[in-house]
Design a protein around this motif. Sequence first.
Motif, mmCIF file in Angstrom:
data_model
loop_
_atom_site.group_PDB
_atom_site.id
_atom_site.type_symbol
_atom_site.label_atom_id
_atom_site.label_comp_id
_atom_site.label_asym_id
_atom_site.label_seq_id
_atom_site.Cartn_x
_atom_site.Cartn_y
_atom_site.Cartn_z
ATOM 1 N N ALA A 25 -0.089 19.277 -27.418
ATOM 2 C CA ALA A 25 -0.299 20.569 -28.061
ATOM 3 C C ALA A 25 -1.492 20.545 -29.013
ATOM 4 C CB ALA A 25 0.953 20.980 -28.822
ATOM 5 N N GLU A 26 -1.807 19.378 -29.563
ATOM 6 C CA GLU A 26 -2.916 19.262 -30.511
ATOM 7 C C GLU A 26 -4.270 19.400 -29.832
ATOM 8 O OE1 GLU A 26 -2.322 15.468 -32.232
ATOM 9 O OE2 GLU A 26 -0.478 16.029 -33.249
ATOM 10 N N ILE A 27 -4.316 19.287 -28.515
ATOM 11 C CA ILE A 27 -5.567 19.306 -27.772
ATOM 12 C C ILE A 27 -5.638 20.567 -26.922
ATOM 13 C CG2 ILE A 27 -6.874 18.145 -25.941
ATOM 14 C CD1 ILE A 27 -5.784 15.534 -26.895
ATOM 15 N N SER A 28 -6.758 21.263 -27.003
ATOM 16 C CA SER A 28 -6.953 22.444 -26.164
ATOM 17 C C SER A 28 -7.901 22.151 -25.007
ATOM 18 C CB SER A 28 -7.501 23.604 -26.992
ATOM 19 O OG SER A 28 -8.762 23.259 -27.560
ATOM 20 N N GLU A 29 -8.639 21.030 -25.095
ATOM 21 C CA GLU A 29 -9.634 20.707 -24.079
ATOM 22 C C GLU A 29 -9.807 19.195 -23.980
ATOM 23 O OE1 GLU A 29 -13.831 22.702 -23.217
ATOM 24 O OE2 GLU A 29 -13.973 21.302 -24.915
ATOM 25 N N ILE A 30 -9.894 18.702 -22.756
ATOM 26 C CA ILE A 30 -10.231 17.306 -22.501
ATOM 27 C C ILE A 30 -11.655 17.264 -21.972
ATOM 28 C CG2 ILE A 30 -9.780 15.298 -21.025
ATOM 29 C CD1 ILE A 30 -6.808 16.104 -21.127
ATOM 30 N N ARG A 31 -12.504 16.457 -22.594
ATOM 31 C CA ARG A 31 -13.905 16.359 -22.211
ATOM 32 C C ARG A 31 -14.135 15.013 -21.541
ATOM 33 N NH1 ARG A 31 -15.765 16.938 -28.166
ATOM 34 N NH2 ARG A 31 -14.109 15.391 -28.181
#
Length: 322
Positions: A25-31
């Motif tokens: 939930a803490e992450i909105s995007e993986i790069r």
Amino acid sequence: MKFFSSTLLGLAAAISLGLSAASAAEISEIRIDWATYNPVSLLLKKEGLLEKEFEKDGISVRWVQSAGSNKALEFLNAGSIDFGSTAGAAALIARVNGNPVKSIYVYSRPEWTALVTRADTGIASVADLKGKSIAVTRGTDPHIFLVRALADAGLSETDVKLVLLQHADGKLALLRGDVDAWAGLDPLMASAEVEENAALFYRKPENNTWGVLNTSETFAAEHPDIVKRVIAAYEQARQDAVADPAALKAVLVEAAKLPENVIAKQLERTDLTQLTIGALQRETIAAAGKALQSAGVLPADVNIDAVTAELIDERFAVGQSQ
């Protein structure tokens, strides 16, 4: 007492599940990067495996091209990507220089670099490079390969003229006649060989270090569940690549914009059957580091074995064959 213990166990499990969910939930995007020297990344991107894996969490995936290990490591160090693909020895150099990188997965065992020249230079051995100009991308496996080749021939970087260029520009410089040799990288090297009759005058497969996927120490510590899921998706792509070589070739042709015979040359030099990160990688990468240390590229007071052990992170290899 038994009821109390069961309650505690249930609470612990709930907390664990909650923390895992919170991590996502803490992450909105993986790069994450893709690179033509990493064919598995191209299939992973094409198949949308990461997008499918993280869709239920509302996490998007942003793909960033890496032109070489040096760029992937720069991106990781700057925090502009979360996962980057590099050569193992390049990751070690970065770690020695203070980049808190962690190598977490193996995507290939390639022979992706050799020393390359044109037919008209008269260069036939590493010894012939003395006084010659060589295009190279500093901080990458081709650079490391070149340094070790020079050392084995009793030479050093001071005996040649290094022309620092990114890989694609190095190839063009060689073909234009601006330099005498090039520390090549596939698939550009395969293109020069197949299409331009360039000569791979020095090859040593065992001095090519592994293709490894990296993340940062911070990301690995704060989001271990995300790391595991990314590796699981990568592993699915690797298995798909092994099972369907034609699909792998097609996606690499599309991304590299090179003919099929060039890509076939690259892939015949790329072993995709190795996956578990551990002792074999430590041995190869440490050997490269010690060679660079002997050549004066890395400081003499660095404990290469210790830094390599810090670099290789086996925590996420759960479920992979040994």
